[in-house]
Design an enzyme around this catalytic site. Sequence first.
Site, PDB file in Angstrom:
ATOM      1  N   HIS A  96     -15.384  -5.329  -4.431  1.00 53.50           N
ATOM      2  CA  HIS A  96     -14.316  -5.983  -5.195  1.00 53.50           C
ATOM      3  C   HIS A  96     -14.331  -7.502  -5.106  1.00 53.50           C
ATOM      4  O   HIS A  96     -13.606  -8.169  -5.853  1.00 53.50           O
ATOM      5  CB  HIS A  96     -12.952  -5.413  -4.776  1.00 53.50           C
ATOM      6  CG  HIS A  96     -11.990  -5.270  -5.908  1.00 53.50           C
ATOM      7  ND1 HIS A  96     -10.826  -4.543  -5.817  1.00 53.50           N
ATOM      8  CD2 HIS A  96     -12.021  -5.764  -7.186  1.00 53.50           C
ATOM      9  CE1 HIS A  96     -10.179  -4.610  -6.982  1.00 53.50           C
ATOM     10  NE2 HIS A  96     -10.886  -5.341  -7.817  1.00 53.50           N
ATOM     11  N   ASP A 123      -5.528  -0.366  -7.162  1.00 53.90           N
ATOM     12  CA  ASP A 123      -6.161  -0.487  -5.846  1.00 53.90           C
ATOM     13  C   ASP A 123      -5.235   0.108  -4.783  1.00 53.90           C
ATOM     14  O   ASP A 123      -4.015   0.120  -4.957  1.00 53.90           O
ATOM     15  CB  ASP A 123      -6.384  -1.986  -5.558  1.00 53.90           C
ATOM     16  CG  ASP A 123      -7.482  -2.278  -4.541  1.00 53.90           C
ATOM     17  OD1 ASP A 123      -7.674  -1.476  -3.613  1.00 53.90           O
ATOM     18  OD2 ASP A 123      -8.117  -3.343  -4.683  1.00 53.90           O
ATOM     19  N   HIS A 125      -5.343  -1.432  -1.996  1.00 53.62           N
ATOM     20  CA  HIS A 125      -5.182  -2.675  -1.225  1.00 53.62           C
ATOM     21  C   HIS A 125      -4.735  -3.829  -2.107  1.00 53.62           C
ATOM     22  O   HIS A 125      -5.056  -3.863  -3.305  1.00 53.62           O
ATOM     23  CB  HIS A 125      -6.522  -3.052  -0.576  1.00 53.62           C
ATOM     24  CG  HIS A 125      -7.177  -1.944   0.185  1.00 53.62           C
ATOM     25  ND1 HIS A 125      -8.074  -1.071  -0.391  1.00 53.62           N
ATOM     26  CD2 HIS A 125      -7.046  -1.563   1.481  1.00 53.62           C
ATOM     27  CE1 HIS A 125      -8.475  -0.194   0.517  1.00 53.62           C
ATOM     28  NE2 HIS A 125      -7.864  -0.459   1.665  1.00 53.62           N
ATOM     29  N   ASP A 127      -5.681  -6.992  -1.591  1.00 51.61           N
ATOM     30  CA  ASP A 127      -6.806  -7.944  -1.668  1.00 51.61           C
ATOM     31  C   ASP A 127      -6.330  -9.392  -1.747  1.00 51.61           C
ATOM     32  O   ASP A 127      -6.853 -10.203  -2.524  1.00 51.61           O
ATOM     33  CB  ASP A 127      -7.732  -7.586  -2.855  1.00 51.61           C
ATOM     34  CG  ASP A 127      -8.467  -6.264  -2.615  1.00 51.61           C
ATOM     35  OD1 ASP A 127      -8.408  -5.731  -1.495  1.00 51.61           O
ATOM     36  OD2 ASP A 127      -9.102  -5.764  -3.559  1.00 51.61           O
ATOM     37  N   HIS A 140     -14.167  -8.866   0.126  1.00 48.39           N
ATOM     38  CA  HIS A 140     -13.569  -7.930  -0.848  1.00 48.39           C
ATOM     39  C   HIS A 140     -12.078  -7.719  -0.591  1.00 48.39           C
ATOM     40  O   HIS A 140     -11.395  -7.167  -1.457  1.00 48.39           O
ATOM     41  CB  HIS A 140     -14.324  -6.593  -0.906  1.00 48.39           C
ATOM     42  CG  HIS A 140     -14.061  -5.642   0.215  1.00 48.39           C
ATOM     43  ND1 HIS A 140     -14.345  -4.296   0.133  1.00 48.39           N
ATOM     44  CD2 HIS A 140     -13.566  -5.835   1.459  1.00 48.39           C
ATOM     45  CE1 HIS A 140     -14.021  -3.697   1.270  1.00 48.39           C
ATOM     46  NE2 HIS A 140     -13.560  -4.610   2.091  1.00 48.39           N
ATOM     47  N   ASP A 226     -10.350  -0.627  -8.723  1.00 45.53           N
ATOM     48  CA  ASP A 226     -10.959  -0.328  -7.425  1.00 45.53           C
ATOM     49  C   ASP A 226     -10.829   1.180  -7.248  1.00 45.53           C
ATOM     50  O   ASP A 226      -9.711   1.714  -7.245  1.00 45.53           O
ATOM     51  CB  ASP A 226     -10.202  -1.089  -6.328  1.00 45.53           C
ATOM     52  CG  ASP A 226     -10.764  -0.882  -4.934  1.00 45.53           C
ATOM     53  OD1 ASP A 226     -11.332   0.204  -4.665  1.00 45.53           O
ATOM     54  OD2 ASP A 226     -10.613  -1.791  -4.103  1.00 45.53           O
ATOM     55  N   ASP A 228     -10.925   3.076  -4.876  1.00 45.88           N
ATOM     56  CA  ASP A 228     -10.088   3.563  -3.759  1.00 45.88           C
ATOM     57  C   ASP A 228      -8.599   3.620  -4.123  1.00 45.88           C
ATOM     58  O   ASP A 228      -7.773   4.083  -3.328  1.00 45.88           O
ATOM     59  CB  ASP A 228     -10.348   2.789  -2.465  1.00 45.88           C
ATOM     60  CG  ASP A 228      -9.843   1.352  -2.452  1.00 45.88           C
ATOM     61  OD1 ASP A 228      -8.822   1.036  -3.097  1.00 45.88           O
ATOM     62  OD2 ASP A 228     -10.488   0.523  -1.755  1.00 45.88           O
ATOM     63  N   GLU A 271     -16.163  -0.826  -6.029  1.00 46.12           N
ATOM     64  CA  GLU A 271     -16.028  -0.145  -4.729  1.00 46.12           C
ATOM     65  C   GLU A 271     -16.504   1.306  -4.732  1.00 46.12           C
ATOM     66  O   GLU A 271     -16.353   2.003  -3.727  1.00 46.12           O
ATOM     67  CB  GLU A 271     -14.591  -0.223  -4.169  1.00 46.12           C
ATOM     68  CG  GLU A 271     -14.094  -1.631  -3.904  1.00 46.12           C
ATOM     69  CD  GLU A 271     -14.682  -2.303  -2.651  1.00 46.12           C
ATOM     70  OE1 GLU A 271     -15.357  -1.608  -1.845  1.00 46.12           O
ATOM     71  OE2 GLU A 271     -14.471  -3.522  -2.507  1.00 46.12           O
TER      72      GLU A 271
HETATM   73  C1  DIR Z   1      -8.677  -4.849   4.321  1.00 45.78           C
HETATM   74  C2  DIR Z   1      -9.470  -3.856   3.483  1.00 45.78           C
HETATM   75  N1  DIR Z   1      -7.433  -5.185   3.665  1.00 45.78           N
HETATM   76  C3  DIR Z   1      -9.500  -6.115   4.589  1.00 45.78           C
HETATM   77  N2  DIR Z   1      -9.587  -4.285   2.169  1.00 45.78           N
HETATM   78  C4  DIR Z   1     -10.175  -3.648   1.117  1.00 45.78           C
HETATM   79  O1  DIR Z   1     -10.516  -6.003   5.268  1.00 45.78           O
HETATM   80  O2  DIR Z   1      -9.121  -7.171   4.121  1.00 45.78           O
HETATM   81  N3  DIR Z   1     -10.780  -2.525   1.120  1.00 45.78           N
HETATM   82  N4  DIR Z   1     -10.146  -4.264  -0.076  1.00 45.78           N
HETATM   83  O3  DIR Z   1     -11.266  -1.926   0.000  1.00 45.78           O
HETATM   84 MN    MN Z   2      -9.937  -3.865  -3.905  1.00 44.98          MN
HETATM   85 MN    MN Z   3      -9.278  -1.162  -2.207  1.00 47.52          MN
END
Ligand code: DIR
Ligand code: MN
Ligand code: MN
Length: 304
Positions: A96, A123, A125, A127, A140, A226, A228, A271
């Site tokens: 991502h 998503d 998350h 991000d 990402h 994304d 996920d 992703e």
């Molecule tokens: C977590 C995982 N918030 C990080 N992030 C994501 O590592 O910043 N996983 N985007 O797909």
């Molecule tokens: Mn993402």
């Molecule tokens: Mn994600």
Amino acid sequence: QVIALVGVPTDIGAGHRGASMGPEALRVAQLAEKLRRRGLEVVDRGNLHGPMNPWQPPQNGYRHLPEVVAWNTAVHAAIHHELQAGRLPVMLGGDHCLAIGSISAVARHCRESGRKLRVLWLDAHADFNTSQVTPSGNIHGMPVACLCGNGPRELVEIGEQVPATSPDVFRQIGIRSVDEGEKRLVREARVDIYDMRHIDEVGIKRTMEEALEGLDADTHLHVSFDVDFLDPSIAPGVGTTVRGGPTYREAQLCMEMIADTGRLGSLDIVELNPAYDKRNRTARLAVELVESLFGKSTLMRGPD
Ligand code: DIR
Ligand code: MN
Ligand code: MN
Ligand code: MN
């Protein structure tokens, strides 16, 4: 309008290896063929090129920053080129972090053509991490922050105008994993987040109506998907699964409601990680959902 597929085979911003195989998995799942069967014109531009993943630990809060800049510079140029030519770009990620390149290109194109931008961020998350608060150093987890000007200069400056865009263009849907420091940042930036609790409470239909509210004839809608976002029981082929995501039917309704707006102007599919998948089922599901995003539905539904 011609759809242009742009493969970006890298996992440079991720914490797990394998998203680099995403573009090929989507091709094996017949993304182009399925869209053509719907009467759409599709060209596959093949893959962009960039540095290998050196798989190093983070430095100053960022893993692989120079390589992430190189890949995103290529993405920005390719996506802007397709938009400029009047095509609808679909970026096949890749992790991502590549949304920095694609969305900065879309934002630039909107400025040049006098259009408004709306980004739907599907998503698990948010991000929205920065080097100060990231638990991983993985870029990402930072693209939305970078696009809003909160990130390393080299990434924030991709796309000429700094910042490339602002928090008010984003609508985040399906969110269920936000890191501690990240929570404060999304709150301060007032990012519009429809988290899983919101979906549980009001349902996916009302959620999508809210997220799509205010689109008009000159709004360019970008969807950053994304994979996920989806519940891991239906979509195991991603590096960072988070349970409690949208079901198959919720995801379908989400895509169909986006299609109904008629405003889709560009798309990221990111992703997807075939190394975690079984028999490419997650790619096949992603393709099915993208078909809905481009108008596939069970019955014809008109205004009356
Ligand atoms: C977590 C995982 N918030 C990080 N992030 C994501 O590592 O910043 N996983 N985007 O797909
Ligand atoms: Mn993402
Ligand atoms: Mn994600
Ligand atoms: Mn342009």
